[in-house]
Design an enzyme around this catalytic site. Sequence first.
Site, PDB file in Angstrom:
ATOM      1  NE  ARG A 287      -2.073  -2.250   3.223  1.00 27.33           N
ATOM      2  CZ  ARG A 287      -2.479  -2.667   4.424  1.00 27.33           C
ATOM      3  NH1 ARG A 287      -3.613  -2.198   4.927  1.00 27.33           N
ATOM      4  NH2 ARG A 287      -1.781  -3.548   5.111  1.00 27.33           N
TER       5      ARG A 287
ATOM      6  CE1 TYR B 243      39.279  12.191  -9.519  1.00 26.97           C
ATOM      7  CE2 TYR B 243      37.725  13.419 -10.867  1.00 26.97           C
ATOM      8  CZ  TYR B 243      38.271  12.216 -10.470  1.00 26.97           C
ATOM      9  OH  TYR B 243      37.811  11.043 -11.008  1.00 26.97           O
TER      10      TYR B 243
END
Length: 469
Positions: free
Chosen positions: A16, A391
């Site tokens: 449900r 990075y």
Amino acid sequence: MSRTGVLVLAAGKGTRMHSARPKVLQQLLEEPMASYVVRALAPVLGEDVWMLVGHCADDVRKCFPGGRFVFQERQLGTAHALGTALPDMEAAGIRRVLLVNGDTPLLTPALVASFLERTKGAPLAFATITLDDPGAYGRVIREGGRGDGRVRSIVEAKEFDVALHGPEGREVNAGMYAVDLALAKELLPLVTCDNAGGEYYVTDLVELAVGRGIEVLGIACGADTGLLGVNTPGELARSEELLREARVEALLESGVVIHAPSLVRVGPLAEVAPGARLTGPCEIYGASRIASEAECLSHVVVRNCTVERGAVIRSFSHIEDAVVGEGAIVGPFARLRPGARLEAGSHVGNFVELKNAVLGPGAKANHLTYLGDASIGAGANIGAGTITCNYDGKHKYRTTIGERAFIGSNTAMVAPVVVGDDALVGAGSVVTRNVGPGEMAIARGRQRNIPRRLAGRDAVPPEEPKSGS
Ligand code: UD1
Ligand code: CA
């Protein structure tokens, strides 16, 4: 006394909810539903809390490291669920089971303790609540249709028929049961799935026991919301709101100053000390700790952070897995990602992001900056638009900036790179080499001024170069 163990039923899918996430992992204030149930049970029953898992069992297990689990391969109903767990529990020396639906997140230790007290010695008992609308709950049928009559049976909503069961009352089964294991073993094989749901209902044990002359106790808990079940998104939202309200009330009681309290959300594991100030809307989740005299202003989201005394998190800042030291200032519009640590008296201003970075005592990064994998020394000043280029597409590298260093605006620090104490980097630099302590680095193209060509006009004569430029 026979040893009592708890079984939390958490194997169902929760159809449900219309969600791929198993129902017991649906979140209330960012904590999974079943964790509320476990937290209510553990203070009363210690280690003897077992969880029945089935649908997405591994996800559920992961949420309760160190828990005791029994696996129900197919979810054939709550009686089948109990039957699945009994052998393991019996082997562990348990003789009586407190069975609790895993979808009752409002349960409290007080409710559990009082239910156990009131059901002592009863071979089978269950808790009941009284609702204006009995909805999908199982109806409690008592002798003479009276609230004080003996319990005859529980009839599931789908099976309820006025002609058979008499006028509908408002007392319903709350989904918490105490049962002697020996009785459960005897009766469970008699439960069938011959009903509208095609499931083995644990509630059928009641009528079976009564049929054998056993008195079954229906412990009336009145309108107590602690046993409300969650089956639908609407019920989830209502239960979450009840939890939120109760938590904010308790914080106000304890001495936290809260502006716009109806818009403040604090998770069950977060601690907010008396004397802290919160302004709604704001959200504090996970294992966060907000110290006294610290402040979280509106539209702030805090997850798993420590905010020390006197620190201020200004509006629209999002901080996660970070530590904000004493008297530090964050925001407005700042973002602290995991591993950010602001030491005492440091400042992070608007549109500044930190990840795995330490800002030393009194250091400042006030505008438009990204500091990732970086250590910034005490008293350093990071100019607007400074970016640590941490990075290279494959690996992450660190940037280290010394104490009292001054980084001019719009600087790119190409890591790995170290800038020494008291060093200065000129605005607009791209720093690729280390800068020693006390050195000044300028790493940018030199400015050239040349005549501008304008269509249909004579060239503008160049300016005389200024000496020393
Ligand atoms: C159940 C009761 C109902 C009661 C209501 C209270 C039954 C048959 N009915 O109905 O009388 O009023 O709770 O909230 O028990 N589960 C399993 N394995 C299964 C089936 C269910 O672990 O095979 C778990 C579910 O994950 C859930 C709990 O048992 O946590 C209850 O199941 P649910 O389907 O929600 O029962 P209700 O229809 O709410
Ligand atoms: Ca339910």
